[in-house]
Design an enzyme around this catalytic site. Structure first.
Site, PDB file in Angstrom:
ATOM      1  N   ARG A 178       0.823  -1.211   0.000  1.00 49.59           N
ATOM      2  CA  ARG A 178       0.000   0.000   0.000  1.00 49.59           C
ATOM      3  C   ARG A 178       0.860   1.265   0.000  1.00 49.59           C
ATOM      4  O   ARG A 178       0.475   2.275  -0.598  1.00 49.59           O
ATOM      5  CB  ARG A 178      -0.943  -0.017   1.208  1.00 49.59           C
ATOM      6  CG  ARG A 178      -2.094  -0.987   0.986  1.00 49.59           C
ATOM      7  CD  ARG A 178      -3.008  -1.088   2.169  1.00 49.59           C
ATOM      8  NE  ARG A 178      -4.254  -1.753   1.785  1.00 49.59           N
ATOM      9  CZ  ARG A 178      -5.114  -2.273   2.643  1.00 49.59           C
ATOM     10  NH1 ARG A 178      -4.882  -2.205   3.937  1.00 49.59           N
ATOM     11  NH2 ARG A 178      -6.219  -2.849   2.221  1.00 49.59           N
ATOM     12  N   LYS A 238     -17.779 -19.542   1.338  1.00 55.07           N
ATOM     13  CA  LYS A 238     -19.224 -19.521   1.586  1.00 55.07           C
ATOM     14  C   LYS A 238     -19.995 -18.744   0.532  1.00 55.07           C
ATOM     15  O   LYS A 238     -19.619 -17.653   0.145  1.00 55.07           O
ATOM     16  CB  LYS A 238     -19.497 -18.903   2.963  1.00 55.07           C
ATOM     17  CG  LYS A 238     -18.920 -19.732   4.103  1.00 55.07           C
ATOM     18  CD  LYS A 238     -19.334 -19.164   5.436  1.00 55.07           C
ATOM     19  CE  LYS A 238     -19.032 -20.173   6.544  1.00 55.07           C
ATOM     20  NZ  LYS A 238     -19.444 -19.643   7.847  1.00 55.07           N
ATOM     21  N   GLY A 245      -8.287 -10.076  -1.044  1.00 55.69           N
ATOM     22  CA  GLY A 245      -7.065 -10.547  -0.376  1.00 55.69           C
ATOM     23  C   GLY A 245      -6.634 -11.949  -0.757  1.00 55.69           C
ATOM     24  O   GLY A 245      -5.487 -12.184  -1.151  1.00 55.69           O
ATOM     25  N   GLY A 265     -12.997  -5.110   0.632  1.00 59.47           N
ATOM     26  CA  GLY A 265     -14.427  -4.785   0.714  1.00 59.47           C
ATOM     27  C   GLY A 265     -14.924  -3.930  -0.434  1.00 59.47           C
ATOM     28  O   GLY A 265     -16.013  -4.159  -0.968  1.00 59.47           O
TER      29      GLY A 265
END
Length: 397
Positions: free
Chosen positions: A39, A197, A354, A377
């Protein structure tokens, strides 16, 4: 391409102008040292360019989750020297207590990092007084932190309403890549969606079947879809309570002419550990005490053939339990195919999240994809078709 947001190219003469630059400097640290500087490196291009143009550069960022409290272990003073080293120029730390005075002392070309924006309890509430306090420090605002763009905070969204607002180079590259991937892609488009999931990616799947021509489902979530199609998945990770939802997504895909690809041969084991005894079987041959842990070689080869017919690929999530060998085989193999097609110019490939970045690094191909988003996100919410407040504010500006 025509853009609906302004970039650094639209700023004009900024000599001596105070530019507030929102970056993502939320890096992992251990024993006072940065363990992954991805980053920090991503922020270099914008910060260096503004400094070279004579701006007074004030970097805004958050670090950890201090919840509106001053917490010395989450002070951006810890990141100032590592960022200075990556940038190759001096960076000063600006304490938020006397920020106005400190900024007033800065000269054209100087670079400073303001204390953690989340020390201010109004930051995450996008409070008007917090926005005003930040805006008073600058003349112009640049948002270069796509990974924080899904949050409507003072430093990511509010400032774009108070000051002339521009996208930084990293934000610009991200938005251009995402536009090519799902905004205005060249068809046929394939999406690879993996992960444990279905529940965490329901909105992604529902949105993608309307947008893509081929939806490739892997990871534990594929087992829920297989179960919905009547396959006995044994002891595999599976959300049996969501098989009805999986059927609805499959029906929606049919209506939208989107082909859903589920594995038809799989790699199974009786225990989940590194290099256990494994079998490669047809999905209908999974024993009651076995777990599906990766896509099989025949299905992986068929998926490679699908990618060869496509012009665009969006990838989020691994095909198998890739952290545990040998269950990274399908992910690595398909990633290498996508990378080769990208290199020869027949495929635009955009990946994010990620686990995805880790998997592509493991395959050694992250440098060969068209674009890899480091956002987690924000990338997922974009794949869900949601408006990202930080981006929407730039477009309005």
């Amino acid at each position: 391409m025509s853009r609906n947001f302004k970039t650094l190219d639209d700023m004009g003469d900024i000599t001596g102008k105070r530019v507030l630059v929102r970056e993502d400097l939320n890096v992992p640290m251990a024993d006072g040292a940065v363990t992954d500087d991805t980053r920090l490196r991503a922020a270099v291009q914008t910060v260096a360019e503004l400094s070279d143009k004579g701006a007074i550069v004030i970097v805004l960022a958050h670090f950890g989750r201090p919840k509106g409290q001053h917490n010395p272990s989450m002070s951006l003073s810890l990141v100032t020297r590592p960022f200075s080293q990556v940038l190759g120029r001096q960076v000063r730390f600006i304490d938020d207590q006397d920020a106005g005075d400190a900024v007033a002392m800065m000269q054209p070309g100087d670079i400073g990092i303001l204390e953690n924006t989340r020390f201010d309890p109004g930051e995450e509430k996008n409070a008007p007084e917090s926005i005003a306090r930040l805006a008073a420090l600058g003349d112009l605002y640049v948002n270069d932190a796509f990974s924080a763009a899904h949050r409507a905070h003072a430093s990511t969204e509010g400032l774009a309403h108070k000051l002339p607002a521009f996208a930084g180079r990293q934000m610009e590259a991200e938005l251009d890549a995402l536009d090519k991937a799902l905004g205005n892609p060249e068809h046929p488009v394939a999406a690879v969606v993996g992960g444990a999931k279905v529940s965490s990616k329901l909105d992604v799947l529902k949105h993608l079947v309307e947008k893509v021509d081929h939806l490739i489902i892997g990871g534990g979530m594929a087992n829920t879809f297989l179960a919905a199609r009547g396959v006995d998945v044994g002891k595999s990770l599976c959300e049996h309570d969501l098989t009805g939802t999986a059927e609805e997504i499959l029906d929606a895909a049919d209506r939208a002419n989107c082909t859903v690809h589920l594995p038809y041969d799989v790699v199974v084991a009786k225990e989940f550990r590194a290099n256990p005894p494994v079998r490669t079987v047809n999905v209908h041959e999974v024993e009651a005490d076995e777990m599906i842990l990766d896509v099989g070689p025949a299905a992986t080869e068929a998926l490679a053939d699908v990618l060869k017919t496509c012009r665009t690929l969006v990838w989020n999530g691994p095909l198998g339990a890739f952290e545990t060998p040998p269950f990274d085989t399908a992910t690595v193999s398909l990633a290498k195919t996508a990378a080769a097609l990208t290199k020869e110019g027949s495929l635009v490939s955009v990946a994010g999240g990620g686990d995805t970045v880790a998997a592509l690094n493991q395959a050694g191909v992250s440098g060969d994809f068209s674009f890899i988003s480091t956002a987690g996100g924000a990338f997922l919410e974009w794949m869900e078709g949601k408006d990202l407040p930080g981006v929407a504010a730039l477009i309005r500006a």
